[in-house]
Design a protein around this motif. Structure first.
Motif, PDB file in Angstrom:
ATOM      1  N   GLY A   1      36.766 -17.230 -45.108  1.00 31.50           N
ATOM      2  CA  GLY A   1      37.953 -17.024 -45.742  1.00 31.50           C
ATOM      3  C   GLY A   1      38.154 -17.947 -46.720  1.00 31.50           C
ATOM      4  O   GLY A   1      37.538 -18.650 -47.010  1.00 31.50           O
ATOM      5  N   PRO A   2      38.960 -17.565 -48.045  1.00 36.08           N
ATOM      6  CA  PRO A   2      38.793 -18.654 -48.982  1.00 36.08           C
ATOM      7  C   PRO A   2      39.416 -19.721 -48.411  1.00 36.08           C
ATOM      8  O   PRO A   2      39.360 -20.736 -48.998  1.00 36.08           O
ATOM      9  CB  PRO A   2      40.002 -17.916 -49.557  1.00 36.08           C
ATOM     10  N   GLU A   3      40.186 -20.021 -47.748  1.00 37.65           N
ATOM     11  CA  GLU A   3      40.295 -21.240 -46.958  1.00 37.65           C
ATOM     12  C   GLU A   3      39.628 -21.446 -45.656  1.00 37.65           C
ATOM     13  O   GLU A   3      40.054 -23.366 -45.038  1.00 37.65           O
ATOM     14  CB  GLU A   3      42.265 -21.366 -46.974  1.00 37.65           C
ATOM     15  N   ILE A   4      39.491 -21.327 -45.845  1.00 35.94           N
ATOM     16  CA  ILE A   4      38.538 -20.931 -44.012  1.00 35.94           C
ATOM     17  C   ILE A   4      36.584 -21.864 -44.492  1.00 35.94           C
ATOM     18  O   ILE A   4      36.092 -23.125 -44.614  1.00 35.94           O
ATOM     19  CB  ILE A   4      38.027 -20.668 -43.444  1.00 35.94           C
ATOM     20  N   ASP A   5      35.994 -20.682 -45.105  1.00 37.11           N
ATOM     21  CA  ASP A   5      34.231 -20.752 -45.124  1.00 37.11           C
ATOM     22  C   ASP A   5      33.946 -19.712 -46.609  1.00 37.11           C
ATOM     23  O   ASP A   5      34.189 -18.453 -46.006  1.00 37.11           O
ATOM     24  CB  ASP A   5      33.592 -20.572 -44.065  1.00 37.11           C
ATOM     25  N   ILE A   6      33.564 -20.215 -47.497  1.00 39.39           N
ATOM     26  CA  ILE A   6      33.874 -19.412 -49.262  1.00 39.39           C
ATOM     27  C   ILE A   6      32.160 -19.091 -48.965  1.00 39.39           C
ATOM     28  O   ILE A   6      30.963 -20.141 -48.996  1.00 39.39           O
ATOM     29  CB  ILE A   6      33.822 -20.355 -49.876  1.00 39.39           C
ATOM     30  N   PRO A   7      31.288 -18.180 -48.669  1.00 43.23           N
ATOM     31  CA  PRO A   7      29.694 -18.227 -49.008  1.00 43.23           C
ATOM     32  C   PRO A   7      29.644 -18.729 -50.078  1.00 43.23           C
ATOM     33  O   PRO A   7      30.335 -17.679 -50.729  1.00 43.23           O
ATOM     34  CB  PRO A   7      29.740 -16.884 -47.732  1.00 43.23           C
TER      35      PRO A   7
END
Length: 417
Positions: free
Chosen positions: A136-142
């Motif tokens: 997610g944009p505030e969690i984990d950005i591949p």
């Protein structure tokens, strides 16, 4: 000497830097292990109607400094250990260049060359569904990595957005510009390698103009690095891929090689070179700079003992084993570490994420200027640590900065609960 895998390599690098930085023992123990790793089973209906089950991973290493950030690779050698090592390296990389991110990495065990575009799309979307609760944009950005690209990121963004019910471009970086990607992202890693190589030559008091350079790997990173170094006056004498290495002591025509690869399914084979050599031969050519830009663990002790380059610039992640690095150090061959040399990609990924979050975009010139400023600043910080602390090599100096910044973030945040 015994040489372990990439995770052992990374942990040994951390331990070596430990004595040069003041970190609480409890925090250092926390830094050695990922926060979590997810394994996902990915059934995909193939074009012939059969169902094949693939395995995928997502490792989130450390989030003390911000959301997790890291690429996704499709490759037969992907393993739980490999993604953990790569996630760790990403943690130290983002800390070294002072981005507000932690480190992550993902991958799927597969051979993309044996899959159709439809099968790759289905595999990508199934993988996205499998890890979507982690990202997610505030969690984990591949982001893209080996054998993944803009199109792959577009599929991930679309799949994630379908579950959210609205477009979420900031969930991944490395997207096509039409859906929120930023100018300069595709060539960012290679551009960063070229910038760091130029800085290295300046530091060593040698001239890049006319310098002989060998580049192992001619994918996105290696090809862009070759083109930009060629434009800066370097003499690119050798490049390689899985089919072998092209060698011309007078310098390859990089533009012609790139055109051939574009017309030949991305492969070097069939190019009319002065000479074909093996990948092993390329690693031991008598050149001013060797740039490994392929996979981990290619510069082994055996290679390090025979290596003739004046400097090694690590464009790939973990290309030099820990024991090989010791051999090069004893021989006086400087190695510019991967966590600095290939950080251009994550820097521009950060800029893309910021632009998506602000719903605003910058011109290519501004993106490239920011990339160069951040890399040269990190390069100078690494040199300052190297010279000030009596540290044995550049990698250890880079690690002291990264570990200290990450440890300070843990110190301030404390331990929950």
């Amino acid at each position: 000497m015994t040489e372990g895998g990439p995770l052992d390599n990374m942990l040994a690098q951390m331990e070596q830097a430990r004595e040069y930085v003041d970190i609480d023992d409890g925090i250092f123990e926390r830094l050695k292990s990922p926060e979590r790793t997810l394994t996902v089973s990915l059934p995909v209906r193939m074009d012939d109607g059969s169902v094949e089950v693939f395995e995928g991973y997502r490792c989130q290493f450390d989030s003390a400094r911000g959301p997790f950030k890291g690429g996704i690779r499709f490759h037969p050698t992907v393993s739980k250990e490999e993604v953990a090592a790569l996630a760790g390296w990403m943690t130290w990389k983002t800390a070294l260049v002072d981005l507000p991110f932690g480190g992550a990495k993902g991958g799927i065990v597969c051979q993309p060359k044996e899959l159709s575009e439809r099968e790759i799309e289905q595999l990508t979307r199934r993988y996205t569904e499998g890890i979507r609760r982690m990202i997610g944009p505030e969690i984990d950005i591949p982001a893209p990595d080996m054998n993944t690209d803009e199109r792959t990121m577009a599929w991930i963004m679309d799949t994630y957005s379908m579950y959210q019910g609205y477009a979420v471009p900031e969930v991944v970086t490395g997207k096509p510009p039409e859906i929120g990607g930023t100018a300069g992202r595709v060539e960012a890693t290679g551009r960063g390698v070229a910038v760091v190589t130029e800085e290295t030559f300046e530091y060593l008091g040698t001239d890049l103009d006319g310098a002989d350079v060998a580049i192992q790997g001619f994918g996105n990173v290696g090809s862009v690095t070759a083109r930009l170094l060629d434009e800066r006056g370097a003499n690119v004498v050798a490049v390689s891929d899985v089919t072998g290495a092209l060698y011309d002591p007078d310098g390859l025509d990089v533009q012609a090689v790139s055109a051939h690869v574009a017309d030949n399914g991305g492969r070097l084979e069939g190019y009319d070179a002065e000479e074909y050599v093996t990948n092993d031969d390329l690693l031991t050519l008598d050149v001013d700079a060797l740039i490994p830009a392929a996979i981990e663990d290619v510069v082994t002790v055996d290679v390090a003992e025979r290596l003739q380059a004046d400097v090694v610039v690590e464009a790939a992640n973990g290309p030099t084993t820990f024991d090989a690095a010791a051999v090069l150090r004893e021989r006086g061959v400087p190695v510019v570490p991967d966590i600095l040399a290939n950080a251009g990609g994550v820097i521009v990924s950060y800029l893309e994420w910021v632009q998506n979050s602000q719903q605003y975009s910058w011109e290519l010139e501004e993106v490239n200027r920011d990339l160069e400023d951040r890399l040269t600043s990190a390069f100078d910080e690494m040199l300052a640590a190297y010279e000030r602390k009596g540290i044995p090599d550049l990698r250890t100096a880079a690690y002291t900065i990264a570990l200290e910044r990450t440890a300070e973030a843990h110190e301030y945040r404390g331990l929950f609960p």
